[in-house]
Design a protein around this motif. Structure first.
Motif, mmCIF file in Angstrom:
data_model
loop_
_atom_site.group_PDB
_atom_site.id
_atom_site.type_symbol
_atom_site.label_atom_id
_atom_site.label_comp_id
_atom_site.label_asym_id
_atom_site.label_seq_id
_atom_site.Cartn_x
_atom_site.Cartn_y
_atom_site.Cartn_z
ATOM 1 N N UNK A 389 -13.020 12.707 5.946
ATOM 2 C CA UNK A 389 -13.506 12.009 4.753
ATOM 3 C C UNK A 389 -13.660 12.993 3.594
ATOM 4 N N UNK A 390 -14.183 14.172 3.890
ATOM 5 C CA UNK A 390 -14.364 15.162 2.820
ATOM 6 C C UNK A 390 -13.009 15.546 2.226
ATOM 7 N N UNK A 391 -12.036 15.739 3.103
ATOM 8 C CA UNK A 391 -10.711 16.081 2.577
ATOM 9 C C UNK A 391 -10.228 14.982 1.626
ATOM 10 N N UNK A 392 -10.363 13.725 2.065
ATOM 11 C CA UNK A 392 -9.896 12.606 1.235
ATOM 12 C C UNK A 392 -10.649 12.582 -0.092
ATOM 13 N N UNK A 393 -11.938 12.748 -0.027
ATOM 14 C CA UNK A 393 -12.763 12.725 -1.237
ATOM 15 C C UNK A 393 -12.323 13.838 -2.195
#
Ligand SMILES: Nc1nc2c(ncn2[C@@H]2O[C@H](COP(=O)(O)OP(=O)(O)OP(=O)(O)O)[C@@H](O)[C@H]2O)c(=O)[nH]1
Ligand SMILES: [Mg+2]
Lengths: 814, 214
Positions: A389-393
């Motif tokens: 999720x952090x990567x996507x964000x």
């Protein structure tokens, strides 16, 4: 059973002595009674008894009683009690769930409810009968009607949706029930509406038109928003149905100021933090986050996304989301989904991205939220889904934003002053060279997103130097990546570095030159490309190496002596060969995970094993693939003519050759088109035949079910009677024979169906192949066309007249 | 944006008469030369001012094709205004008006304001229906009438705004029960004499969170 039978005596009259009536018999008599009694009380009693039997004797009641029960709905409207028994009986007969009473009864087929539903809805008038009953205010009747409709929708959603859609006020009537003051009815109606709206855009729009969002937000707010019970979740699920892939409704939602109304849902008061989140609250907030994401999903039109994002920022929704992000005690699931949601709320919208960039975490010392998030991404101990999720964000934060991209690279440049505090760039570099493979992958991809369509930052990143060992001179980031690429044994890391380098070096000759100067790089790539392993992942790796080599060639400015464009080309043709090379390259897009990644910007990985290819990389690959192949085959067509043709001999023979070739290809193309046409027609007629046999099949199935039920009813009769009368036996035999023929017929039809399906499938495949061939030919044709033009130009420039109808562009002789 | 009232409209009429184009011209000030068949319904919205009051129009553009007729019928109830559109260059679309009107009268609430619109007035050379005929039909059935062009935008604003004026007057006269949402009318979140339109955002429902917008 005994209980039934004693209770039934009153309805049926005393049984003949010595005769124990079977269930089927009782059902038959009850149905008779409903049909023939003139007294309402008798009919009512019989309906009550039928209801009581409808779980244990579902098949019998359904087979014998369906028509009678429908009549009751029509003729006994005046008596709520009778209607109610009839409704409940029908609901039992068509229930999608298996009853306890029938668990050990092998005679009841698994999908019996669905089969009876299919029969019931054959006559659309039946649905109208049920819909009409919604006008009845009586509590029991209304509730039973709603439940019956829910069962029907569960069994045959698509059919019922289409029927209801054409019934005047069908949808509107159900919407009215949402305003019923009796909570039980309102809640059951919610469940009904969730089923009704699933996947049907037309119904979704009508429901929205009927003020659904107002009603739902009223309920959500009176139930206490996220702290409310399951009813809040149901409301949110319905909203989600209304919005999913429905741009008209999203537009309505946005224009109706409903985004503002979501805000209280995310206002989590500080005090509750310690108390923890109840499972229901987790579900509620999760649904709410999904609604936000539906509004700004990358699959929506750009116009909708941008305007929703702006509103979310303006009304403080983004702020509220960031607060959840930074507060403590938030369950991991919610945190993960919030990170995804924040990402999509800022994606491509500069103001929102800037806002996110300025959010500070309440840490000591205070750090930018982005940095805190990235710390989790490169931390092995964090949950996998959170790291994704952090990567996507972070990708969303960089998306189409040169400033945030520059900000990232800036933190790595020598000039960046404050070395004491942790920065995004440092975290990513750390991750890139860490021993944790996932950290390598996440960091490389994150860094790669800082370079997308940004030539300035590609060059800036070349300036980044890394201090390795004390005493030895610093190494550039690009060199270090090249070294690591050769040293690491882990596939994920290799793939990640290759994707990063591809993005970095494409459209950036300076980066290509830097790579070519790095020791061992080209050699390693060539060796990898030549490798002959057939494992999917190895093949992918070979393809990626081929890609990077091709980039080295195409974006080469001839500034590195040993690897000029020309010498690289010769190296590749000699060592690998053009055909092998392009086939390796084409393998990249065949990999399963490539195709998964290409579908959606968000990495949808459930397990670390699913992590391999990035969405933006797929986009890059798609754009580059054909360009690179062309540049590779370049001016050396057929190896015959060298790049600069000898003057004086631009033989018109070659030109003629090409013309012939094109004519041939044209003819072949026509031929293929004709074949395609033929196949299409064939396919259509097959489809028709298939449909015919399908409908015949379904008809027979119905008949079969009915007969089975009747046979089972007939079968059970003799068991009760001592001496079976011959006529009964006859009937039975007759039925059984009929059943057998029917079963045979069904079998025959199914096999026919199968053959025709198979035929159709192979047709389809053939068609697909033809299409592909045609595409290839078209491409070739275009290619030849270009070449032809080239030659013409060349001829012209050499002063030759070209005898062609197509006028060549006028060029002043020099 | 805060509004004093919200009106729901529907646009009805034969396929190809220019319903979607009228809406697009009204909401986006654009014209779309190709016929992009409407499937089911599409939504559009715009704010207008009447009598110094902000009025939000929510408009449902329906599909004219026969196959969608039953879907369209779901939208009559709950609409405060209807634009009934025909094409002045196609007499058949004018001839069908009676059917449309019957449908509308049967399924809508009796106070719904119906505006009759003869569209494509820019195509004077191909005109098949005289303006007087439109006027006569409107007079006979108690409708408001106007000729428009979604292409040149002539009378498009007026058509939507005059319908709103008509509804507004009915409200003033007390004909509409504005508390019954089934009439297609809603009172704005703060029913004040429309202040600075730029500032306030819509307030949250339930009154608790009144302020924090924009
Ligand atoms: N010249 C001219 N053409 C128009 C005008 N309005 C619409 N058209 C054209 O008429 C065609 C149909 O317009 P639409 O708005 O799509 O028709 P519709 O009524 O929405 O049709 P359905 O969606 O099928 O019900 C398009 O090709 C438009 O360009 C107009 O005022 N003048
Ligand atoms: Mg349209």
């Amino acid at each position: 059973m005994d209980f039934f039978k004693s209770g039934l005596k009153t309805v049926l009259g005393a049984p003949e002595p010595g005769h124990q009536p079977s269930g089927a018999e009782i059902v038959e008599r009850l149905v008779d009674r409903v049909n023939n009694s003139t007294l309402l009380e008798d009919r009512r009693d019989a309906c009550r008894a039928l209801k009581a039997m409808s779980r244990t004797y579902r098949v019998e009641v359904g087979a014998q009683g369906m028509d009678t029960l429908k009549q009751v709905l029509e003729l006994d409207r005046a008596d709520n009690e009778t209607i109610n028994y009839a409704l409940d009986t029908l609901n039992n007969v068509m229930s999608p769930t298996q009853f306890e009473e029938e668990e050990n009864n092998p005679r009841v087929p698994m999908n019996i409810g669905e089969q009876f539903t299919e029969m019931f809805i054959k006559d659309h008038h039946n649905i109208q009968l049920v819909l009409d009953l919604l006008d009845e205010y009586d509590f029991r009747v209304r509730l039973s009607t709603v439940q019956l409709l829910t069962s029907l929708l569960t069994n045959r959603p698509k059919d019922i949706q289409e029927i209801i859609l054409v019934k005047p006020m069908g949808v509107s009537k159900m919407m009215d029930l949402l305003g019923d003051t009796r909570e039980v009815i309102r809640n059951e109606t919610l469940l009904l509406l969730i089923k009704l709206t699933k996947g049907n855009a037309n119904i979704q729009k009508i429901v929205a038109f009927e003020n659904a969002f107002d009603r739902l937000f009223e309920i959500v707010s009176t139930e206490g928003y996220s702290d409310g019970g399951i009813i809040v979740e149901d409301c949110l699920l319905l909203m989600l149905n209304l919005l999913k892939n429905n741009s008209s409704n999203i537009n309505f939602f946005k224009e109706g100021s409903y985004i503002q109304k979501m805000l209280p849902m995310f206002n989590t008061p500080e005090e509750t933090e310690e108390a923890g989140w109840s499972p229901q609250k987790v579900s509620n907030v999760h649904c709410m986050l999904l609604i936000v994401r539906t509004l700004v999903s990358p699959s929506n039109s750009a116009q909708i996304i941008t305007s929703c994002q702006k509103i979310m920022k303006n009304v403080g929704l983004l702020d509220a989301l960031c607060n959840i992000l930074m507060s403590s005690g938030v369950p991991a699931d919610i945190l993960t989904e919030t990170i995804n949601t924040v990402g999509e709320t800022v994606r491509g919208e500069v103001t929102n991205q800037e806002f996110l960039g300025n959010v500070m975490a309440p840490s000591n010392p205070p750090r930018p939220a982005i940095v805190v998030l990235l710390m989790s991404m490169v931390n092995e101990k964090q949950p996998f889904s959170l790291r994704c999720a952090v990567l996507y964000c972070f990708q969303c934060y960089l998306y189409h934003n040169e400033m945030s991209q520059a900000g990232l690279v800036q933190t790595l440049l020598p000039s960046s002053t404050d070395m004491s505090c942790l920065t995004s760039g440092q975290l990513l570099c750390g991750g890139l060279f860490s021993s944790d493979v996932l950290s390598n992958w996440f960091s490389a991809v994150a860094l790669m997103h800082g370079l997308i369509e940004n030539p300035v930052q590609k060059e800036q990143l070349l300036r980044v130097l890394l201090a390795t060992n004390i005493g030895s001179s610093p190494v550039s980031l690009l060199h270090q990546c090249t070294l690591l690429l050769q040293q690491t044994t882990k596939l994920k890391s290799k793939v990640a570095l290759l994707m990063l380098l591809s993005q970095w070096m494409s459209h950036c000759p300076a980066a290509v030159a830097a790579f070519l100067r790095a020791p061992g790089g080209v050699g390693w790539l060539v060796a990898q490309t030549c490798a002959n392993e057939h494992d999917d992942n190895e093949v992918l790796l070979q393809g990626l190496c081929a890609l990077l080599l091709a980039i080295c060639l195409h974006f080469n400015d001839d500034s590195v002596e040993n690897y000029s464009k020309e010498s690289l080309r010769q190296l590749l043709t000699k060592r690998i060969g053009l055909e092998v090379f392009s086939s390796k390259l084409s393998e990249v897009s065949r990999h399963e995970l490539y195709n998964k990644a290409a579908k959606h910007p968000q990495l949808r990985a459930k397990l670390p094993a699913d992590v391999l290819i990035d969405y933006e990389f797929c986009r890059l690959f798609k754009v580059l693939e054909s360009v690179l192949i062309q540049s590779l085959s370049g001016p050396q067509q057929n190896g015959a003519s060298s790049p600069a043709p000898e003057r004086g001999s631009p033989d018109s023979g070659t030109l003629e050759q090409y013309k012939t070739l094109i004519r041939q290809q044209d003819a072949r193309l026509q031929e293929l088109m004709a074949q395609l046409e033929g196949l299409l027609q064939q396919n259509q007629s097959l489809q028709g035949a298939l449909n015919d046999s399908l409908s015949a099949n379904s008809l027979l199935k119905d008949e079969n079910t009915l007969l089975k039920a009747q046979v089972s009813a007939a079968k059970s009769v003799p068991s009760g009677v001592q001496v079976p009368t011959p006529s009964q036996d006859d009937v039975r035999v007759e039925y059984e024979a009929k059943l057998q023929t029917l079963a045979a017929e069904v079998a025959r039809l199914s096999s026919e169906l199968k053959t025709s399906q198979e035929g159709q499938k192979s047709m389809g495949e053939e068609l697909e192949k033809m299409r592909k061939d045609q595409d290839d030919l078209l491409e070739l044709l275009a290619d030849q066309d270009t070449k032809l033009n080239d030659y013409k130009l060349r001829l012209l420039s050499l002063g030759q007249a070209v005898d062609d109808d197509t006028p060549a562009p006028a060029q002043p002789p020099t | 944006m805060a509004y004093a009232y919200l009106f729901k409209y529907i646009i009805i009429g034969d396929t190809g008469v220019g319903k979607s184009c009228l809406l697009l011209q009204f909401t986006d000030k654009r014209f779309q030369p190709v016929h992009d068949l409407t499937i089911g319904v599409e939504f559009g919205a715009r704010m207008i001012t009447i009598d110094g009051k902000q009025i939000k129009l929510q408009i449902w553009d329906t599909a004219g094709q026969e196959a969608f007729r039953s879907i369209t019928r779901s939208y009559y109830r709950g609409a405060a205004g209807a634009l009934l559109v025909y094409d002045i260059t196609r007499r058949d679309t004018f001839n069908h008006l009676t059917t449309w009107l019957e449908d509308a009268r049967q399924h809508s609430n009796s106070n719904m304001v119906i505006m009759l619109i003869g569209n494509k007035s820019d195509l004077e050379s191909r005109r098949e229906v005289k303006k007087e005929e439109g006027e006569a039909f409107a007079r006979e059935h108690g409708l408001v009438f106007m000729e428009t062009s979604a292409k040149t935008a002539a009378n498009v604003e007026e058509a939507f705004i005059n319908t709103a004026k008509e509804i507004y007057e009915k409200i003033q006269e007390g004909v509409f029960d504005i508390n019954n949402e089934a009439n297609g009318i809603k009172i704005g979140p703060q029913h004040s004499t429309a202040g600075g339109a730029a500032g306030a955002g819509g307030a949250g429902a339930g009154g608790a969170a009144g302020g924090g917008c924009c």
